[in-house]
Enzyme design. Structure first.
Site: not given
Ligand code: HXC
Length: 257
Positions: A65, A108, A111, A131
């Site tokens: 992300a 992300g 993910e 993260e």
């Protein structure tokens, strides 16, 4: 449709989606989410398209992300906007989506790859949920999908240490379907997608739906769900066609009915 952060190309019945923010290693910001969701809605709605491939660059599928977009947000911003909830729409795509991963698939990025139906990995691929090094946790489903894919021991170790898993370990652990030499990744992914796109469309939807049911249901409920979908396909023209084609030793000519 104009997209700002992805390239979308139709190759026969296959939609190829390439993440295209090279300056940020394809970090996933709000625009990427909006573009991907719009592309997947168009893909699902197009009867001419049967399977999608999502890929990145040789260096990064996606490095996570977008940290720069998130860094100044507070709890009220994140909770109030239900930040990341939009990814559930991507995960609800009904037709199959293959992730073709080379280089980094972190946070992300990992993910997103796991939201696809399966992952084909270049031998250069590296997966991780780093993260924790940013003082947070996965937020797009990583703690859940990674645990489903590789089991508690490896998922817990990866989330708690942030260490990366290479392609070989990822295949051994069940995170990826196959590892492919990097220079053949895209060709292989497109061929695999063509194979899927050449099958009876309703059977493709039903197969995807029932495998996914295994993650939501008990074994007994899942077996029952499978059987009912299987029964339902006997109401389709393509079941008659597929079985007639087998007997007549010819390929099926599908109508999607
Ligand atoms: C925003 C990013 C980014 C990211 C890389 N970039 N990852 N920008 N968000 N996730 C940017 C860098 O800032 C840099 O921009 C450019 O991309 C190139 O990256 P470099 O770091 O210079 O490349 P390199 O040295 O080759 O290192 C590659 C890397 C490293 C190991 C992948 O970039 C990295 O560790 N990235 C962050 C990985 C990460 O923590 N991902 C998880 C994010 S959180 P400039 O402008 O400097 O050139 C997440 C889940 C969120 O995904 C859940 C809730 C928080």
């Amino acid at each position: 449709m104009e997209y700002q952060t992805i390239l979308v190309e139709q190759r026969g019945r296959v939609t190829l989606v390439t993440l295209n923010r090279p300056q940020a290693l394809n970090a996933l910001n709000g625009q990427v989410l909006a573009d991907l969701n719009a592309a997947m809605v168009a893909f699902d709605a197009d009867p001419g398209q049967g399977c999608a491939v999502v890929t990145g660059s040789a260096k990064a599928f996606a490095a996570g992300a977008d940290i720069k977009e998130m860094s100044a947000q507070g709890f009220a911003d994140m909770y109030g906007s239900n930040f990341f909830a939009g990814w559930e729409q991507f995960a609800r795509t009904r037709k199959p989506v293959i992730a073709a991963v080379a280089g980094y698939a972190l946070g992300g990025g990992c993910e997103l790859a796991m939201m696809c139906d399966f992952i084909l990995a270049a031998d250069t691929a590296k997966f991780g949920q780093p993260e924790i090094k940013l003082g947070v946790t996965p937020g797009m489903g990583g703690s859940q999908r990674l645990t489903h894919a590789v089991g508690k021991a490896k998922a817990m170790e990866m989330c708690l240490t942030g260490r990366m898993m290479d392609a070989e370990e990822a295949e051994r652990s069940g995170l990826v379907a196959r590892v492919i030499p990097a220079d053949q990744l895209l060709d292989d992914a497109l061929k695999t997608a063509e194979t899927i796109a050449s099958m009876a469309p309703l059977a493709v939807l039903a197969n995807k739906e029932m495998v996914n049911a295994a993650f939501e249901m008990s074994l007994g409920q899942g077996v029952q769900y499978e059987r009912r979908l299987f029964h339902g396909l006997f109401g389709t023209a393509d079941q008659k066609e597929g079985m007639a084609a087998f007997v007549e030793k010819r390929p099926g000519n599908w109508t999607g009915k």
